[in-house]
Design a protein around this motif. Structure first.
Motif, PDB file in Angstrom:
ATOM      1  N   GLN A  56       0.993  -1.903   0.279  1.00 13.47           N
ATOM      2  CA  GLN A  56       0.035   0.177   0.008  1.00 13.47           C
ATOM      3  C   GLN A  56       0.912   1.470  -0.203  1.00 13.47           C
ATOM      4  OE1 GLN A  56      -3.753  -0.346   1.790  1.00 13.47           O
ATOM      5  NE2 GLN A  56      -3.624   1.974   2.249  1.00 13.47           N
ATOM      6  N   VAL A  57       1.919   1.192   0.763  1.00  8.91           N
ATOM      7  CA  VAL A  57       2.785   2.733   0.763  1.00  8.91           C
ATOM      8  C   VAL A  57       3.217   3.027  -0.882  1.00  8.91           C
ATOM      9  CG1 VAL A  57       5.212   3.584   1.887  1.00  8.91           C
ATOM     10  CG2 VAL A  57       3.456   2.396   3.029  1.00  8.91           C
ATOM     11  N   ALA A  58       3.549   1.662  -1.072  1.00  3.70           N
ATOM     12  CA  ALA A  58       4.463   2.065  -2.593  1.00  3.70           C
ATOM     13  C   ALA A  58       3.333   1.864  -3.433  1.00  3.70           C
ATOM     14  CB  ALA A  58       4.619  -0.088  -2.589  1.00  3.70           C
ATOM     15  N   CYS A  60       0.786   4.416  -3.118  1.00  4.50           N
ATOM     16  CA  CYS A  60       0.593   5.381  -2.359  1.00  4.50           C
ATOM     17  C   CYS A  60       1.153   6.402  -2.610  1.00  4.50           C
ATOM     18  CB  CYS A  60       0.829   5.875   0.103  1.00  4.50           C
ATOM     19  SG  CYS A  60       0.066   7.125   0.773  1.00  4.50           S
ATOM     20  N   THR A  61      -0.309   7.588  -2.929  1.00  2.00           N
ATOM     21  CA  THR A  61      -0.444   9.050  -4.051  1.00  2.00           C
ATOM     22  C   THR A  61      -1.297   9.802  -3.152  1.00  2.00           C
ATOM     23  OG1 THR A  61      -2.555   8.068  -5.070  1.00  2.00           O
ATOM     24  CG2 THR A  61      -0.412   7.862  -6.139  1.00  2.00           C
ATOM     25  N   ALA A  62      -1.415   9.457  -1.839  1.00  3.67           N
ATOM     26  CA  ALA A  62      -2.075  10.552  -0.554  1.00  3.67           C
ATOM     27  C   ALA A  62      -1.344  11.605  -0.213  1.00  3.67           C
ATOM     28  CB  ALA A  62      -2.361  10.017   0.307  1.00  3.67           C
ATOM     29  N   CYS A  63      -0.019  11.916  -0.963  1.00  3.31           N
ATOM     30  CA  CYS A  63      -0.146  13.310   0.036  1.00  3.31           C
ATOM     31  C   CYS A  63       1.354  13.632  -1.591  1.00  3.31           C
ATOM     32  CB  CYS A  63       0.963  13.625   1.177  1.00  3.31           C
ATOM     33  SG  CYS A  63       2.266  13.534   0.893  1.00  3.31           S
ATOM     34  N   ASP A  64       1.146  15.104  -1.653  1.00  2.00           N
ATOM     35  CA  ASP A  64       2.208  15.077  -2.973  1.00  2.00           C
ATOM     36  C   ASP A  64       3.224  14.829  -4.193  1.00  2.00           C
ATOM     37  OD1 ASP A  64      -0.018  16.665  -4.155  1.00  2.00           O
ATOM     38  OD2 ASP A  64       0.373  18.492  -3.715  1.00  2.00           O
ATOM     39  N   LEU A  65       4.070  13.907  -1.869  1.00  2.00           N
ATOM     40  CA  LEU A  65       5.000  13.740  -2.222  1.00  2.00           C
ATOM     41  C   LEU A  65       5.575  12.452  -2.985  1.00  2.00           C
ATOM     42  CD1 LEU A  65       6.352  14.387   1.189  1.00  2.00           C
ATOM     43  CD2 LEU A  65       7.034  15.285  -0.747  1.00  2.00           C
ATOM     44  N   HIS A  66       4.161  12.233  -4.023  1.00  2.00           N
ATOM     45  CA  HIS A  66       4.693  11.109  -4.445  1.00  2.00           C
ATOM     46  C   HIS A  66       5.119  11.252  -5.673  1.00  2.00           C
ATOM     47  CE1 HIS A  66       0.316  12.220  -6.414  1.00  2.00           C
ATOM     48  NE2 HIS A  66       0.560  11.620  -7.162  1.00  2.00           N
ATOM     49  N   ARG A  67       4.613  12.725  -6.509  1.00  2.00           N
ATOM     50  CA  ARG A  67       4.692  12.733  -7.617  1.00  2.00           C
ATOM     51  C   ARG A  67       5.973  13.434  -7.959  1.00  2.00           C
ATOM     52  NH1 ARG A  67      -0.108  14.547  -9.248  1.00  2.00           N
ATOM     53  NH2 ARG A  67      -1.305  15.783  -7.933  1.00  2.00           N
ATOM     54  N   THR A  68       7.261  12.627  -6.814  1.00  2.00           N
ATOM     55  CA  THR A  68       8.279  13.302  -7.015  1.00  2.00           C
ATOM     56  C   THR A  68       9.467  12.728  -6.396  1.00  2.00           C
ATOM     57  OG1 THR A  68       8.537  15.038  -4.812  1.00  2.00           O
ATOM     58  CG2 THR A  68       8.493  15.916  -6.741  1.00  2.00           C
ATOM     59  N   ARG A  69       9.093  11.277  -5.463  1.00  2.00           N
ATOM     60  CA  ARG A  69       9.511  10.288  -5.068  1.00  2.00           C
ATOM     61  C   ARG A  69       9.906   9.841  -6.632  1.00  2.00           C
ATOM     62  NH1 ARG A  69       4.287   7.308  -2.978  1.00  2.00           N
ATOM     63  NH2 ARG A  69       4.040   6.003  -5.132  1.00  2.00           N
ATOM     64  N   THR A  70      11.179   8.839  -6.359  1.00  2.00           N
ATOM     65  CA  THR A  70      12.203   7.676  -6.934  1.00  2.00           C
ATOM     66  C   THR A  70      11.273   6.495  -6.373  1.00  2.00           C
ATOM     67  OG1 THR A  70      14.519   8.820  -7.070  1.00  2.00           O
ATOM     68  CG2 THR A  70      13.995   6.707  -8.281  1.00  2.00           C
ATOM     69  N   ILE A 128       9.100   8.893   9.634  1.00  2.00           N
ATOM     70  CA  ILE A 128       8.236   9.396   9.299  1.00  2.00           C
ATOM     71  C   ILE A 128       7.449   9.670   8.477  1.00  2.00           C
ATOM     72  CG2 ILE A 128       7.234  11.677  10.200  1.00  2.00           C
ATOM     73  CD1 ILE A 128       7.955  10.304  12.955  1.00  2.00           C
ATOM     74  N   LEU A 129       7.924  10.029   7.704  1.00  2.00           N
ATOM     75  CA  LEU A 129       7.700   9.942   5.833  1.00  2.00           C
ATOM     76  C   LEU A 129       8.346   8.982   4.978  1.00  2.00           C
ATOM     77  CD1 LEU A 129       7.622  13.338   4.494  1.00  2.00           C
ATOM     78  CD2 LEU A 129       5.335  12.263   5.520  1.00  2.00           C
ATOM     79  N   LYS A 130       7.098   8.543   4.092  1.00  2.00           N
ATOM     80  CA  LYS A 130       7.951   7.665   3.065  1.00  2.00           C
ATOM     81  C   LYS A 130       8.727   7.912   2.034  1.00  2.00           C
ATOM     82  CE  LYS A 130       6.380   4.677   6.763  1.00  2.00           C
ATOM     83  NZ  LYS A 130       7.943   3.825   7.869  1.00  2.00           N
ATOM     84  N   CYS A 131       8.367   8.764   1.794  1.00  2.00           N
ATOM     85  CA  CYS A 131       8.855   9.539   0.179  1.00  2.00           C
ATOM     86  C   CYS A 131       9.882  10.566   0.787  1.00  2.00           C
ATOM     87  CB  CYS A 131       7.222  10.751  -0.497  1.00  2.00           C
ATOM     88  SG  CYS A 131       6.439   8.813  -0.561  1.00  2.00           S
ATOM     89  N   ARG A 132      10.846  10.683  -0.317  1.00  2.00           N
ATOM     90  CA  ARG A 132      11.147  12.059  -0.183  1.00  2.00           C
ATOM     91  C   ARG A 132      10.693  13.745  -0.736  1.00  2.00           C
ATOM     92  NH1 ARG A 132      16.494  14.187  -3.694  1.00  2.00           N
ATOM     93  NH2 ARG A 132      17.136  15.609  -2.315  1.00  2.00           N
TER      94      ARG A 132
HETATM   95 FE1  SF4 Z   1       1.844   8.606   0.948  1.00  2.00          FE
HETATM   96 FE2  SF4 Z   1       4.672   8.687   0.560  1.00  2.00          FE
HETATM   97 FE3  SF4 Z   1       2.874  11.058   0.992  1.00  2.00          FE
HETATM   98 FE4  SF4 Z   1       3.541   8.751   2.837  1.00  2.00          FE
HETATM   99  S1  SF4 Z   1       4.808  10.285   2.030  1.00  2.00           S
HETATM  100  S2  SF4 Z   1       1.357   9.940   2.748  1.00  2.00           S
HETATM  101  S3  SF4 Z   1       3.540   6.796   1.336  1.00  2.00           S
HETATM  102  S4  SF4 Z   1       2.357   9.744  -0.901  1.00  2.00           S
END
Ligand code: SF4
Length: 233
Positions: A56-58, A60-70, A128-132
């Motif tokens: 589910q984490v892999a 995840c698009t719940a916040c905007d950080l998914h747009r810039t993560r590798t 704390i965060l899963k995306c950079r």
């Molecule tokens: Fe989802 Fe990544 Fe945002 Fe965490 S940091 S909520 S894994 S998009």
């Protein structure tokens, strides 16, 4: 090689002299968008096992950080670990490799753990965060809130005996405080409503920039180690 000698070597790597007295140490502080249309299905997270949670984490698009993560950085380590190490968020190298605490800061964290007899493989490490966050900026409160259910589920699955919060961002977000990290060190806290003890120390990236503070990190680790030993009695 004796354990003492091995530990001393790791302490040497960390630049730590064992004989430093605590009362002589100055306590300096560490100086250092949520797309509302997308949710991370937080209602299901408390039910997920490790595999399903990581999947589910892999995605995840719940916040905007998914747009810039590798790639997402879920966490790594022993799922029966007593120690849970929690940092801030992936940096550039973590974002590339998909693993927390790699590079020089990761090597120093490994040395810090070995100094108290723990191999990296014996602990679990997460952020704390899963995306950079782009350009390594601080996570926003919205991003932390969005990602928090994943960490809470990791804690629930792992059931660690102790949590080591490394760095200001991790400590302040775990403990829901804006108190400076220098004032948070050396005390016992509890994680959320779990009662799991939390100990605060400096982030190894900060220690690389401020090597004189490594002595304090050593004290924090000893403090945490003793606390865990006391908890077991
Ligand atoms: Fe989802 Fe990544 Fe945002 Fe965490 S940091 S909520 S894994 S998009």
């Amino acid at each position: 090689m004796s354990i003492d000698l091995r530990h001393q070597q790791y302490l040497d790597v960390m630049g730590i002299q064992r004989w430093v007295r605590r009362d002589l140490i100055v306590d300096d502080d560490e100086t250092d968008s949520h797309d509302a249309s997308v949710v991370n299905d937080a209602g299901n997270i408390p039910l997920l096992d490790w595999e399903a949670l990581q999947a589910q984490v892999a995605g995840c698009t719940a916040c905007d950080l998914h747009r810039t993560r590798t790639r997402t950085v879920f966490g790594v380590g022993n799922k029966q670990a007593e120690w849970l190490v929690i940092g801030e968020a992936p940096g550039a190298e973590e974002d590339r490799q998909g693993e927390p605490f790699v590079g020089r800061a990761g090597q120093l964290l490994n040395a810090m753990l070995l100094a108290i007899g723990l191999r990296r493989e014996q602990v679990y490490i997460a952020n704390i965060l899963k995306c950079r966050p782009p350009n390594n900026r601080d996570p926003s409160p919205e991003e932390v809130a969005c990602c928090e259910p994943y960490l809470k589920r990791q804690v629930a699955l792992l059931k660690p005996k102790i949590i080591l919060a490394v760095g200001r961002i991790a400590a302040q977000n775990l403990l829901k405080t804006d108190t400076r990290i220098g004032a948070l060190r050396g005390k016992r806290y509890a994680y959320a409503d779990t009662g799991i003890p939390v100990v605060v120390t400096y982030h190894p990236a900060y220690l690389l920039r401020s090597p004189k503070e490594k002595r304090k990190a050593w004290q924090d680790l000893l403090y945490a180690q003793k606390m865990l030993a006391d908890e077991k009695q």
